[in-house]
Enzyme design. Structure first.
Site, short mmCIF file in Angstrom:
data_model
loop_
_atom_site.label_atom_id
_atom_site.label_comp_id
_atom_site.label_asym_id
_atom_site.label_seq_id
_atom_site.Cartn_x
_atom_site.Cartn_y
_atom_site.Cartn_z
N HIS A 600 -47.13 11.23 -43.51
CA HIS A 600 -48.52 10.78 -43.39
C HIS A 600 -48.57 9.80 -42.22
O HIS A 600 -47.59 9.09 -41.96
CB HIS A 600 -48.88 10.09 -44.70
CG HIS A 600 -50.32 9.75 -44.86
ND1 HIS A 600 -50.89 8.64 -44.31
CD2 HIS A 600 -51.32 10.38 -45.54
CE1 HIS A 600 -52.18 8.58 -44.64
NE2 HIS A 600 -52.47 9.64 -45.39
N ASP A 676 -41.82 6.70 -49.09
CA ASP A 676 -43.26 6.70 -49.30
C ASP A 676 -43.51 7.51 -50.58
O ASP A 676 -43.38 8.74 -50.58
CB ASP A 676 -43.94 7.35 -48.08
CG ASP A 676 -45.43 7.58 -48.30
OD1 ASP A 676 -45.91 7.36 -49.42
OD2 ASP A 676 -46.10 8.01 -47.34
N GLN A 679 -47.43 10.14 -53.07
CA GLN A 679 -47.72 11.38 -53.79
C GLN A 679 -46.75 11.64 -54.93
O GLN A 679 -46.96 12.55 -55.72
CB GLN A 679 -47.72 12.58 -52.83
CG GLN A 679 -48.80 12.54 -51.78
CD GLN A 679 -50.20 12.44 -52.38
OE1 GLN A 679 -50.45 12.82 -53.52
NE2 GLN A 679 -51.13 11.89 -51.60
N LYS A 702 -54.08 6.15 -56.39
CA LYS A 702 -53.78 7.58 -56.54
C LYS A 702 -53.13 7.85 -57.89
O LYS A 702 -52.81 8.97 -58.21
CB LYS A 702 -52.83 8.04 -55.43
CG LYS A 702 -53.42 7.98 -54.03
CD LYS A 702 -52.42 8.52 -53.03
CE LYS A 702 -52.69 8.06 -51.62
NZ LYS A 702 -53.75 8.78 -50.94
N CYS A 840 -54.47 13.50 -42.49
CA CYS A 840 -53.74 12.37 -41.87
C CYS A 840 -52.29 12.75 -41.60
O CYS A 840 -51.39 11.89 -41.71
CB CYS A 840 -53.78 11.12 -42.73
SG CYS A 840 -55.43 10.57 -43.09
N1 PMP Z 1 -48.56 8.45 -47.71
C1 PMP Z 1 -48.91 9.59 -48.31
C2 PMP Z 1 -47.86 10.64 -48.58
C3 PMP Z 1 -50.22 9.77 -48.69
O1 PMP Z 1 -50.56 10.91 -49.29
C4 PMP Z 1 -51.17 8.77 -48.44
C5 PMP Z 1 -52.62 8.98 -48.85
N2 PMP Z 1 -53.13 10.22 -48.54
C6 PMP Z 1 -50.76 7.63 -47.82
C7 PMP Z 1 -49.45 7.49 -47.47
C8 PMP Z 1 -51.71 6.52 -47.53
O2 PMP Z 1 -52.17 5.97 -48.71
P1 PMP Z 1 -53.27 4.85 -48.68
O3 PMP Z 1 -54.48 5.44 -48.07
O4 PMP Z 1 -53.48 4.51 -50.11
O5 PMP Z 1 -52.74 3.71 -47.91
#
Ligand code: PMP
Length: 880
Positions: A600, A676, A679, A702, A840
């Site tokens: 991401h 990270d 997910q 999430k 993203c």
């Molecule tokens: N890493 C991953 C794998 C994600 O899916 C996301 C959110 N889509 C993020 C980071 C970023 O999360 P946040 O918007 O809560 O900072």
């Protein structure tokens, strides 16, 4: 507190005893004042029409002989297991007409008030208590008692006689229960027809008409065009007549594809255009299973979506509609005009909202307007011939009238029931009409020994009787429904009740953010209502409670991820957590970070920015089945590499990375590992100590927590705090400061206290269900989703084959459609929310050759098989 205003619903009816007709207002055209009759909820009194009268006459004849019955009979629908109408004749209760969905037959229980009018014609069905029962006759009160009959009689209603007193009784299995007995004065009444009822009510009808037309005229220009929504039923016929008188010329009829042919012919005869934009009900039912009163996917597919499409063509409009207060609870608050909540293009006007069915029929008869012939044939609710709202008595009418339609639906039900091992009652008694059975039906099941589960769904028969396997994605696995059911009684319906936001929408965008259950919201509200105060400061009562709960939330989160020995810092989100590490590591030029193409932007850009400090980033690619190239990772690690930053699960492909192996490589090379887990945490059991990582970042929002919550877990507090300020120090001296121990040093300033406490409640909620069970349940949904999507040749799915390599985040593309177009269509046509675009993860989607990105459906613990099926069915519709 909000106050609910009860609309001025009419709960009484008037009766002119002189003319022997019902009145919709207090006075009769003859000048007499009407007698008041109390009606029963929902007060929607209506005339008995052709087949109703024939049925009532037949039932009376069968039990009591050739008794003349009035032409003007009224029916007052009430609650029951199936059809249950109070029959009114001569302005008095005549009896109860009911349908038994198990025995599949009608019966009429006569009311004592009917006796004065029928006694002199009765030739059978009378029990004389002086001679007919085994009890000592003569003494004491008989009403309310039960006696054994001397001679056997068929079960059902009877007239009871004891000397000069009469009453009614019910025979059941050789016994008779006697109701009240009283002397009866024989009476007769005039027998007018409906034309005369219309005549006697003409002034009231004129009034009703005038008011309705005035209302339509008042709103006709509120939008550029005005039309009538015509359903072919009596209400919309009344409205069509009124609107045409008010000068409205346009109308439309939405053909659901499962309309009675009589209705279509009737609609065309009224010159109303038929709009054919509905999806295929039969195909959708194959996929999603029968709809239910509590699962009305059919309305979306057959009515709401076509309406949306139609409105998109005609633009903003006023629509005159025939909705009435008396029809259902959710219409009882209907205003004169209402904005269609699902469609801002449409302003609905409801000019007959205060009419009962009686007013509607009288008006149509007065106007000599045509009426759909189905009414006279015993169909009371004009609409789709298969509908979860129909009564089983109506289904019997369909069987008689159009056996081929009923046979087709019976076959769908039989197939569905067989596949799931449901009892015969599911189809035979019409139990398919609910997902969760209402109290009356549960009672019926209990009485007949049909097992019902705790969530009020019908229990399947033992699985041994119906084991079958199917091929999914090249592997032999259990049939998906069964896999879902075999998750130790996972009660998704009960879970869904904790998420009021779910309502009618299908939310499949959980990878972006999930919903919070009631306990999480309650925890935050409790903080606001009862003990809001700052944390870690002061000594007063409120701050102590707030600090204790906020601290405890950290403990819960730490335990949840197996990280009690490390430091658990609350952040805003994953992004902030990653940035804190990137900014806090104390880099020197020449240092390197290794990361992957799966990341991401949140786990990529913070590292790229370090280039300004002379820190280089190495990107590792993926191999077959989107798996991380471990050999390439190992090659990328050099003596200068200080950190490996990898996602545990991709938010585009749903692929999980081999974190244990990655951790081993990092240890072998003396490199720190950041994972990270944005997910992973919502879907998989996570144990950071077992994994052996140094930093673990994830988002609270999430995983059912509040928005604005995230976590950075660290094995050691080895980074510099990102921010300095209040709350993060133990002491400040002239030379510098001593940081507070633990998480506090990384949480400078007043944190998101309510959010943090809410996050703790989210952990409790998840643990209450069990992460393993959630994972198993979601795996079965994911399998079903991938299998369903893969069955469509126009859909391309980007997911690993093996269930153990993936989570419930599934990307796909649809031939001929931009991903945004698909997402928009799913929302507009089926209320399904999915994400579209690059998620993203631009480098990743570009490396996959998908510059427009993908459509992504991402699951959570509250999603259902039906939602998956509906998504698949809607996409099939879209690609057809
Ligand atoms: N890493 C991953 C794998 C994600 O899916 C996301 C959110 N889509 C993020 C980071 C970023 O999360 P946040 O918007 O809560 O900072």
């Amino acid at each position: 507190m909000s106050v609910i205003h009860e609309p001025p619903v009419k709960k009484i009816l008037y009766w002119c005893d002189r003319c022997n007709v019902p009145l919709i207002g207090r006075t009769c055209a003859c000048g007499a004042e009407g007698r008041e009759i109390e009606l029963l909820q929902p007060y929607d009194v209506r005339p008995a029409l052709g087949s109703d009268v024939t049925l009532i006459r037949r039932l009376v004849r069968e039990r009591f002989g050739n008794v003349p019955i009035q032409s003007v009979l009224l029916l007052n629908k009430t609650g029951g297991v199936d059809r249950a109408d109070l029959v009114i004749a001569h302005g008095y209760r005549f009896g109860w007409l009911t349908f038994d969905p198990v025995a599949r037959k009608f019966s009429l229980d006569i009311a004592p008030e009917a006796l004065p009018y029928i006694l002199k014609y009765v030739t059978k069905g009378v029990v004389d208590l002086e001679t007919g029962i085994d009890a000592p006759g003569g003494a004491g009160r008989m009403g309310g008692k039960k006696f054994r009959l001397k001679e056997s009689r068929p079960d059902g209603t009877v007239i009871v006689k004891f000397r000069n007193r009469f009453g009614t009784g019910v025979v059941k299995e050789g016994q008779i229960r006697v109701k009240e007995l009283m002397p009866v004065d024989l009476r007769t009444g005039k027998n007018p027809g409906w034309e005369q009822v219309v005549q006697q009510n003409r002034y009231h009808l004129k009034n009703l008409e005038r008011n309705a037309i005035r209302m339509i005229k008042q709103h006709i220009h509120d939008r550029p065009t005005c039309n009538v929504s015509f359903s072919g039923g009596k209400d919309s016929m009344a409205v069509l007549t009124l609107a045409r008188k008010a000068g409205v010329t346009d109308a439309f009829f939405l053909d659901t594809g499962i309309e009675f042919p009589e209705t279509i012919a009737f609609v065309k005869a009224q010159g109303v255009p038929v709009i054919e934009k509905a999806g295929d009900f039969w195909q959708a039912a194959e996929k999603a299973g029968p709809p239910g009163k509590d699962n009305r996917w059919c309305c979306k597919l057959l009515k709401l979506r076509p309406l949306k499409l139609h409105l998109a063509e005609i633009g903003p409009c006023v629509t005159v509609q025939g909705n009435r207060w008396y029809e259902s609870w959710n219409r009882a608050a209907l205003e004169e005009t209402s904005q269609n909540p699902a469609n801002p293009l449409q302003l609905n006007v409801s000019p007959i909202r205060n009419w009962r069915a009686l007013e509607v029929f009288l008006y149509l008869w007065w106007q000599k307007a045509p009426i759909n012939p189905l009414y006279e044939k015993g169909i009371e609710r004009i609409g789709c011939y298969v509908c979860p709202s129909m009564l089983e008595s109506e289904y019997e009418e369909l069987r008689a009238m159009h056996p081929e339609y009923a046979r087709r639906w019976d076959a769908v039900l039989a197939k569905y029931a067989k596949k799931r091992g449901l009892p015969d009652a599911y189809a035979q008694w019409g139990l398919w009409r609910w997902k969760a059975l209402p109290p009356k039906m549960r009672e019926l099941c209990r009485d007949r020994g049909i097992p019902v589960r705790d969530d009020y769904t019908l229990q399947a028969e033992p699985p041994a009787a119906r084991e079958e396997t199917v091929e999914i994605a090249g592997e032999r696995t259990m049939e998906p429904e069964m896999a879902a059911q075999d998750t130790g009684g996972y009660n998704v319906e009960a879970i869904r009740r904790d998420f009021p936001i779910l309502g009618d929408i299908m939310y499949l965008d959980n990878a972006a953010t999930s919903f919070s259950p009631e306990p999480v919201i309650a925890a935050m509200v409790e903080f606001e209502h009862r003990y809001r105060a700052n944390v870690g400061r002061g000594v007063h009562r409120l701050t102590s409670i707030a600090s204790q709960r906020y601290w405890h939330a950290h403990e819960k989160v730490a335990e949840f991820i197996g990280g009690k020995n490390g430091i658990t810092v609350f952040t805003k989100n994953t992004t902030e957590s990653v940035n804190m590490v990137a900014q806090g590591m104390g880099w020197k030029p020449g240092d390197r970070v290794a990361t992957t193409i799966l990341e991401h932007h949140s786990n990529l850009l913070p590292w790229r920015r370090l280039a300004r400090q002379g820190v280089a980033t190495d990107i590792v690619g993926i191999g077959p089945e989107y798996s991380l190239d471990l050999a390439a990772l190992e090659r990328a690690i050099t003596g200068s590499t200080r950190l490996v930053a990898v996602t545990q699960a991709s938010n585009v492909l749903g692929v999980v990375t081999p974190i244990r192996e990655i951790a081993k490589i990092c240890h072998d090379h003396g490199v720190l590992l950041l994972l990270d887990g944005a997910q992973a945490v919502p879907h998989l059991p996570v144990d950071v100590e077992k994994i052996g990582c140094d930093f673990y970042c994830f988002s609270g929002h999430k995983m059912l927590g509040p928005t604005g919550t995230g976590v950075l877990w660290m094995k050691e507090p080895c980074i510099e705090p990102f921010m300095l300020g209040g709350g993060m120090v133990e002491a400040v001296t002239a030379e510098g400061y001593t940081p507070a121990p633990g998480y506090q040093q990384y949480e400078a300033g007043t944190p998101n206290i309510a959010g943090g406490i809410g996050l703790g409640a989210a952990v409790d909620y998840i643990q209450g269900i069990g992460m393993e069970r959630i994972h198993t349940y979601e795996t079965s949904l994911t399998d079903r989703l991938i299998a369903g999507l893969s069955g469509n040749p126009k859909i391309h799915v980007y997911a690993p084959q093996k269930p153990e390599h993936r989570i419930g985040v599934v990307s796909f593309t649809v031939d001929g459609f931009h991903p945004h177009e698909v997402a928009q269509q799913l929302d507009e046509t089926a209320d399904i929310m999915v994400r579209s675009g690059h998620h993203c993860c631009q480098p990743l989607v570009e490396s996959l050759g998908l510059p427009d990105g993908t459509v992504r459906a991402s699951l959570a613990l509250y999603n259902t098989r039906q939602e998956i099926d509906l998504l698949v069915a809607t996409l099939e519709e879209l690609t057809r």
